[in-house]
Design a protein around this motif. Sequence first.
Motif, short mmCIF file in Angstrom:
data_model
loop_
_atom_site.label_atom_id
_atom_site.label_comp_id
_atom_site.label_asym_id
_atom_site.label_seq_id
_atom_site.Cartn_x
_atom_site.Cartn_y
_atom_site.Cartn_z
N SER A 1 36.54 43.56 43.75
CA SER A 1 36.99 42.91 42.52
C SER A 1 37.07 43.93 41.40
O SER A 1 36.60 45.07 41.53
N ASP B 1 24.86 32.09 46.02
CA ASP B 1 26.26 31.72 46.17
C ASP B 1 27.20 32.91 46.02
O ASP B 1 28.41 32.75 45.87
N ASN C 1 27.48 35.03 43.53
CA ASN C 1 27.89 35.40 42.18
C ASN C 1 27.14 36.67 41.78
O ASN C 1 25.91 36.76 41.97
N LYS D 1 32.28 35.98 39.84
CA LYS D 1 32.03 34.78 40.61
C LYS D 1 32.47 34.97 42.07
O LYS D 1 33.16 35.93 42.40
N SER D 2 32.05 34.05 42.91
CA SER D 2 32.33 34.18 44.34
C SER D 2 33.81 34.14 44.66
O SER D 2 34.23 34.58 45.73
N ASP D 3 34.63 33.64 43.72
CA ASP D 3 36.09 33.68 43.92
C ASP D 3 36.68 34.99 43.40
O ASP D 3 37.90 35.13 43.31
N ARG D 4 35.81 35.93 43.00
CA ARG D 4 36.15 37.28 42.55
C ARG D 4 36.71 37.31 41.13
O ARG D 4 37.18 38.36 40.67
N SER D 5 36.65 36.21 40.43
CA SER D 5 37.05 36.19 39.02
C SER D 5 35.85 36.56 38.14
O SER D 5 34.70 36.41 38.55
#
Length: 256
Positions: free
Chosen positions: A159, A172, A174, A189-193
Motif C-alpha cells: 500500500s 483485522d 489494520n 486499513k485491511s482494504d489497503r486504504s
Amino acid sequence: MRSGVTPKLVAWDTTTNQLSRVIYLPPPIAPKDAFVNDFTIDGRHKKIFIADPAGGANAALIVVDIATGAARRVLEGHRSVVPENVDLAIDGRPIQVKGANGQLVTPHIGVNPITEDLENEWVYFGPMHGLSLYRVKAEDLTNESIDAPTLASRVERYSAKPICDGITIDKDNNIYLGNLAENAIGVIKSDRSYQQLAKSDQLSWVDSFSFGPDGRLYAVVNQLHRSAALNGGENVAKAPYFLVEVRALAAGLAGR
C-alpha cells in the motif's frame, strides 16, 4: 548505533527481573553502519525480524533464530528497504543532521517500520523515508534454501504510506502508524486504504505503537525531530512528552 560496539538483542525476564539472554549480531550480519532498530517477534516460526536502515543503500532485514541465535542478513539493497528521495519537514522545518564536515544534511532513512500479522503469515515493512509499505511471507523470510533473487521476487508492494516511524497491526490487519509530517496518527486499513485517526500539534513524532491488555493501543510522543540529533545540533524539545492511548479499529495482540 554506529558506536563501535557489536549490536545485540537483549532478552530481559520481566517475571524474575533478570537478564535472560544476549544474542550478538557481529559483521557481516550487522555492518559498521548498522542501526538495528524496530523488530517483530514471530512465535510460530521462532524468529525475530529486525529492521536495519544502516547507511541507506545497504539497508536490510535481519532474521534471527530464537533457539540458536543464528542470524542472516536478507534483502540488502532491495527497493523495499532502501530510502526513497523524499524529504521530511515537520511544522514547516526540514529534518536536518550535522554531517561529518559539520554541514547540515537532509537524512533519508531506510527500513524502520516493521510488524507481522497475528497469524505470523505476512511481515510488513518499508523505508522510513518512503511512500510505500511492502510485505513478504514469513515462511519465505525464514526459508534458508531460497536464494536472494527469489526472495526479492516474492516481496510485494502492499500500500501507500506516509513517512513514519514504528507501526503495529491489529487482529483485522489494520496497520497503525504515526504520520510524522502531519502530526497525526493514521491507519492503513485491511482494504489497503489510508484513514487519519487523530491530528494535533501535540502528536509531535508518534512512535512505538504497542497493544496492551483489553485490546487497547498505546504509543509515545517523543518530539524526536526537535532533538539535537535531528535538528542540526540544537535541542528544542520541551516537556511534556506523552504516552497516548489510541482508539483502535479492532483489538490486537498484547505486546505487539
